[in-house]
Write an enzyme that holds these catalytic residues in place. Structure first.
Site, PDB file in Angstrom:
ATOM      1  CD  GLU A  40      -2.467  -1.189   2.797  1.00 40.39           C
ATOM      2  OE1 GLU A  40      -2.173  -0.326   3.651  1.00 40.39           O
ATOM      3  OE2 GLU A  40      -3.308  -2.077   3.011  1.00 40.39           O
ATOM      4  N   PRO A  41       1.746   1.410  -0.952  1.00 39.78           N
ATOM      5  CG  PRO A  41       2.965   1.378  -2.951  1.00 39.78           C
ATOM      6  CD  PRO A  41       1.991   0.582  -2.142  1.00 39.78           C
ATOM      7  N   GLY A  42       2.242   4.946  -0.652  1.00 43.09           N
ATOM      8  CA  GLY A  42       1.680   6.253  -0.993  1.00 43.09           C
ATOM      9  C   GLY A  42       2.826   7.180  -1.356  1.00 43.09           C
ATOM     10  NE  ARG A  43       6.531   9.691   3.309  1.00 46.21           N
ATOM     11  CZ  ARG A  43       6.037  10.599   4.152  1.00 46.21           C
ATOM     12  NH1 ARG A  43       6.123  11.875   3.854  1.00 46.21           N
ATOM     13  NH2 ARG A  43       5.473  10.230   5.285  1.00 46.21           N
TER      14      ARG A  43
ATOM     15  NE  ARG B 140       4.920  15.209   4.963  1.00 43.34           N
ATOM     16  CZ  ARG B 140       6.180  15.042   5.260  1.00 43.34           C
ATOM     17  NH1 ARG B 140       7.089  15.825   4.740  1.00 43.34           N
ATOM     18  NH2 ARG B 140       6.554  14.076   6.061  1.00 43.34           N
TER      19      ARG B 140
ATOM     20  CE1 TYR C 122       3.216  14.336  10.750  1.00 50.15           C
ATOM     21  CE2 TYR C 122       3.364  15.340   8.577  1.00 50.15           C
ATOM     22  CZ  TYR C 122       2.662  14.606   9.511  1.00 50.15           C
ATOM     23  OH  TYR C 122       1.426  14.132   9.194  1.00 50.15           O
TER      24      TYR C 122
ATOM     25  CB  CYS D 161      -1.084  35.130  11.741  1.00 55.08           C
ATOM     26  SG  CYS D 161      -1.641  36.213  10.440  1.00 55.08           S
ATOM     27  CD  GLU D 162      -0.681  28.932  13.653  1.00 51.36           C
ATOM     28  OE1 GLU D 162       0.067  28.180  14.305  1.00 51.36           O
ATOM     29  OE2 GLU D 162      -1.881  28.739  13.482  1.00 51.36           O
TER      30      GLU D 162
ATOM     31  CE1 TYR E  50      -0.137  10.573   3.612  1.00 43.32           C
ATOM     32  CE2 TYR E  50       2.155  10.265   2.985  1.00 43.32           C
ATOM     33  CZ  TYR E  50       0.934   9.743   3.315  1.00 43.32           C
ATOM     34  OH  TYR E  50       0.757   8.388   3.341  1.00 43.32           O
TER      35      TYR E  50
HETATM   36  N1  LLP Z   1      -1.432   2.001   4.484  1.00 40.59           N
HETATM   37  C1  LLP Z   1      -1.917   2.453   5.655  1.00 40.59           C
HETATM   38  C2  LLP Z   1      -2.821   1.619   6.442  1.00 40.59           C
HETATM   39  C3  LLP Z   1      -1.542   3.740   6.102  1.00 40.59           C
HETATM   40  O1  LLP Z   1      -2.013   4.196   7.270  1.00 40.59           O
HETATM   41  C4  LLP Z   1      -0.659   4.526   5.323  1.00 40.59           C
HETATM   42  C5  LLP Z   1      -0.252   5.855   5.778  1.00 40.59           C
HETATM   43  C6  LLP Z   1      -0.201   4.000   4.094  1.00 40.59           C
HETATM   44  C7  LLP Z   1      -0.606   2.728   3.711  1.00 40.59           C
HETATM   45  C8  LLP Z   1       0.717   4.765   3.178  1.00 40.59           C
HETATM   46  O2  LLP Z   1       1.920   5.077   3.790  1.00 40.59           O
HETATM   47  P1  LLP Z   1       3.124   5.711   2.914  1.00 40.59           P
HETATM   48  O3  LLP Z   1       3.556   4.683   1.888  1.00 40.59           O
HETATM   49  O4  LLP Z   1       2.611   6.930   2.245  1.00 40.59           O
HETATM   50  O5  LLP Z   1       4.172   6.009   3.912  1.00 40.59           O
HETATM   51  N2  LLP Z   1       0.885  12.671   6.900  1.00 40.59           N
HETATM   52  C9  LLP Z   1       2.131  11.985   7.167  1.00 40.59           C
HETATM   53  C10 LLP Z   1       2.073  10.539   6.711  1.00 40.59           C
HETATM   54  C11 LLP Z   1       0.972   9.761   7.372  1.00 40.59           C
HETATM   55  C12 LLP Z   1       0.883   8.338   6.871  1.00 40.59           C
HETATM   56  C13 LLP Z   1      -0.342   7.680   7.415  1.00 40.59           C
HETATM   57  N3  LLP Z   1      -0.559   6.352   6.918  1.00 40.59           N
HETATM   58  C14 LLP Z   1       3.264  12.745   6.500  1.00 40.59           C
HETATM   59  O6  LLP Z   1       3.010  13.783   5.859  1.00 40.59           O
HETATM   60  O7  LLP Z   1       4.417  12.366   6.661  1.00 40.59           O
END
Ligand code: LLP
Length: 423
Positions: free
Chosen positions: A272-275, A311, A315, A341-342, A370
């Site tokens: 389940e990649p996102g980033r 971000r 973070y 304003c922060e 993100y």
């Molecule tokens: N699967 C599940 C169940 C998740 O909770 C997440 C991310 C992913 C897959 C995808 O993760 P990735 O491959 O993108 O790392 N807002 C934060 C990141 C929060 C990630 C939450 N879960 C940031 O900007 O760093």
């Protein structure tokens, strides 16, 4: 790697100049490279070799409909955590959807059961009971994958570490077998998988190897009980590069490290990649509104704020910043800050940049994940436009908001007689 390059000092996304895009669409502007995004998807998919697998893009990283459609067209699925993401995935033509998240609402469970899904990634017994109840009422069978909390340290920012036993995520391994037995005996639940998600921006493969080993041990114990699962879901969490020379595993390295242990299990592997897919496929182009000298620092005040990219404020994320046009000459150190304003509305501190002029364009890198998906209207600011580049063509994939959008759901009520309210 990505497809943002310089030609004669000017930054390009594939073959399109970022200056041209800023002139055409205004700033702040999110710009995505299609080739970078597709490249990462394909590299990840190929790394599995002949192991049965599917990539479920994590929609929370970026839920722009066109980007989700790219995933659909490549044959990928989506990992969603809300009905909004579920609907977006379906609208974009995604066929296979995993519904994750620790707090699914009853209406979300019902909609997903009616609309169909690959499985619910279940995170508690309480949630399981509710899914069973709703499935019974609807006369449906709910496919279930338990999200295990493998208690593995992903060594990342504490806000995005999820695989440790102190976190709210997943089910303790010791309770898994009992829950699977319950699922397999239920008329309305079907055990189909076992899942984990350790965290995000995990910069080595080691936590994945460790987590997978724990998942596999439970998978084997289940086999002994004749509970046969069809999927093992290793979650997301692979890192994207934030600086130019950062040595990180690429999307394929995470998989290659696990492939030897994937063989012979007779399941489909899911990731389940996102980033790692969309992160460095996106940049944020912003304009310098003012240059200002404080007591001891120089500030470049830009037109993007923490509402566009939260971000750094949330973070302490350090997104590389470069001028769109390199002028050369001596560099100066600037704090690059937004107009909000922060004090946390700061993109970087003491960043060496070639001397800036008012009106210069700056580019923030690795914001495809993100970035816009966490954007807000804070300070009543309008959310930015998004443009997708393919070769020498650009497509507006999200219009900049206008003030009607901003107030769309608000009601302006004349409450009258306020002087009658006793203090
Ligand atoms: N699967 C599940 C169940 C998740 O909770 C997440 C991310 C992913 C897959 C995808 O993760 P990735 O491959 O993108 O790392 N807002 C934060 C990141 C929060 C990630 C939450 N879960 C940031 O900007 O760093």
């Amino acid at each position: 790697m990505d497809y943002f390059t310089r030609k004669s000092g000017k930054l390009f996304c594939e073959s399109v100049s970022l200056t041209r895009l800023a002139e055409r669409y205004g700033t702040p502007l999110y710009v995505y490279s299609l080739r970078t995004f597709v490249r990462h998807y394909k590299i990840a998919s190929r790394a599995f070799g002949d192991i049965p697998h599917s990539i479920f893009f994590s929609a929370k990283a970026n839920s722009n409909l066109t980007l989700l459609k790219v995933i659909a067209d490549l044959g990928g699925g989506c990992d969603v955590v809300s009905l909004g993401e579920y609907k977006a995935a379906r609208k974009a033509g995604i066929k296979r959807v995993i519904f994750s998240g620790a707090g699914k609402r009853p209406d979300e469970i019902e909609a997903a059961l009616k609309g169909g899904l690959e499985f619910f990634g279940v995170e508690s017994e309480n949630e399981l009971e509710l899914i069973e109840k709703i499935a019974t009422r609807l006369g449906k069978t709910a496919p279930i994958s338990l999200r295990l909390n493998p208690d593995v340290n992903p060594i990342t920012h504490k806000y995005i570490a999820t695989g440790l036993k102190t976190e709210k995520f997943g089910i303790p391994a010791g309770r898994a077998i009992k829950i699977y037995k319950y699922i397999s005996q239920s008329d309305r639940l079907k055990p189909v998988g076992i899942s984990m998600h350790l965290g995000s921006q995990i910069q080595t493969v080691k936590p994945f190897v460790e987590g997978f080993r724990k998942l596999k041990a439970i998978f084997r114990l289940l086999l002994e009980q004749r509970i046969v699962l069809s999927h093992i879901d290793l979650g997301g969490g692979w890192a994207a590069p934030f600086t130019k020379n950062q040595k990180l595993p690429g999307p394929s390295d995470y998989i290659k490290a696990l492939v030897p242990q994937m063989k012979g299990l007779g399941v489909e592997f899911i990731v389940e990649p996102g980033r790692s897919l969309v992160g460095n496929a996106g940049v944020l182009v912003t304009k310098v509104i003012y240059l200002k000298t404080g007591y001891s620092r120089k500030f470049a005040i830009v037109d993007a704020g923490m509402n566009d990219l939260i971000r750094p404020a949330l973070y302490d994320a350090d997104h590389r910043i470069e001028p769109v046009l390199l002028r050369g000459g001596r560099s100066t150190k600037y704090d690059v800050v937004g107009p909000i304003c922060e004090s946390s509305d700061t993109f970087s501190k003491k960043t060496a940049l070639s001397a800036l002029h008012q009106g210069d364009l700056l580019c923030l890198f690795t914001v495809g994940a993100y970035g816009q998906s966490m954007a807000s209207n804070y300070n009543s600011r309008l959310r930015s436009a998004e443009v997708l580049v393919r070769g020498n063509r650009d497509y507006l994939i999200r219009e900049r908001e206008n003030y009607t959008d901003l107030w769309r759901k608000q009601k302006l009520i004349d409450l009258k007689n306020l002087q009658k309210i006793k203090p």
